[in-house]
Design a protein around this motif. Structure first.
Motif, PDB file in Angstrom:
ATOM      1  N   PRO A 195       0.823  -1.217   0.000  1.00  0.00           N
ATOM      2  CA  PRO A 195       0.000   0.000   0.000  1.00  0.00           C
ATOM      3  C   PRO A 195       0.851   1.259   0.000  1.00  0.00           C
ATOM      4  N   LEU A 196       0.263   2.326  -0.505  1.00  0.00           N
ATOM      5  CA  LEU A 196       0.945   3.617  -0.499  1.00  0.00           C
ATOM      6  C   LEU A 196       1.101   4.089   0.943  1.00  0.00           C
ATOM      7  N   MET A 197       2.345   4.299   1.351  1.00  0.00           N
ATOM      8  CA  MET A 197       2.603   4.824   2.687  1.00  0.00           C
ATOM      9  C   MET A 197       3.971   5.501   2.697  1.00  0.00           C
ATOM     10  N   LYS A 198       4.138   6.382   3.636  1.00  0.00           N
ATOM     11  CA  LYS A 198       5.418   7.074   3.765  1.00  0.00           C
ATOM     12  C   LYS A 198       6.405   6.186   4.516  1.00  0.00           C
ATOM     13  N   ALA A 199       7.586   5.972   3.931  1.00  0.00           N
ATOM     14  CA  ALA A 199       8.636   5.219   4.623  1.00  0.00           C
ATOM     15  C   ALA A 199       9.072   6.006   5.854  1.00  0.00           C
ATOM     16  N   GLU A 200       9.459   5.300   6.896  1.00  0.00           N
ATOM     17  CA  GLU A 200       9.822   5.958   8.155  1.00  0.00           C
ATOM     18  C   GLU A 200      10.946   6.973   7.981  1.00  0.00           C
TER      19      GLU A 200
END
Length: 227
Positions: A195-200
């Motif tokens: 899923p589209l998510m911001k990497a830490e």
């Protein structure tokens, strides 16, 4: 400077491809538009009646993945690489709202993602690459030296996309584009596979009020500081 991998992720119509392409040119890096690869698969599905209004023959698409050969060829007149599907230039064909309406469902198919991610990882083996998409910093290149996450309000992104489509001669309403943007956001963010998510460790950039020039200047400084 040492060559690095630059991963640019974010929501649709945030201008990722535009700034990524310009950044690659400034750094003399290879640019890969992974969104175009998923659009190419979607275009193939549409042309072969595997997806459409109210239906999606995903199993048949999976069976035909070996029939899909996606390549990029640099166009000197345009200054960027165009997308080819099985030897046919489909750069303009994949930028329509019809393709945009179906690209997110196609992108949820694990077999499709696996095929394209493998190709993308091979492209980055020598580094010196700028790649944009939805899961570049989280899945394709989790060890990328520079990760960017682009965002902007849905309304801002819809206005940009609407203007772009009108300039290309497409007859549609702003409300249709806004609905497409918000629907794609939901599907991209909630799909089970990648899923589209911001990497830490990604740097978030809200470009709602930023010019392309300002974004590019910021990214060049970040890249050079790391390299």
């Amino acid at each position: 400077m040492n060559k690095i991998i630059i991963a640019i992720d974010g929501f649709s119509s945030t201008g990722k491809s535009t700034v990524a392409r310009q950044l690659a040119k400034e750094l003399n890096y290879i640019y890969v538009d992974t969104g175009a690869m998923y659009r190419a698969v979607t275009y193939f599905a549409l042309k072969n009646d595997l997806i459409g209004e109210g239906f999606f023959h995903s199993e048949k698409l999976i069976e035909r993945l070996d029939d899909i050969n996606i390549t990029f060829k640099f166009n000197e007149d345009l200054g960027f690489a165009e997308v080819y599907l099985n030897g046919e230039n489909i750069e303009k064909d994949i930028r329509t709202l019809v393709v945009s309406q179906y690209v997110s469902p196609v992108s949820t198919i694990s077999e499709v993602r696996q095929k394209l991610v493998e190709q993308q990882q091979l492209m980055g083996k020598g580094k010196g690459i700028v790649m944009d998409g939805r899961d570049i910093g989280t899945v394709v290149f989790p060890d990328a030296e520079l990760k960017i996450f682009m965002t902007a309000s849905a309304e801002t992104r819809a206005k940009r996309r609407y203007k772009e489509l009108l300039e290309r001669g497409h007859n549609l309403s702003y409300d249709e584009v806004l609905e497409n943007v918000t629907t794609r956001d939901y599907i991209d963010s909630t799909r089970e596979d990648s899923p589209l998510m911001k990497a830490e460790d990604a740097i978030e950039i809200d470009n709602s009020d930023l010019t392309i020039e300002a974004q590019l200047d910021s990214l060049i400084k970040l890249a050079k500081a790391i390299a």
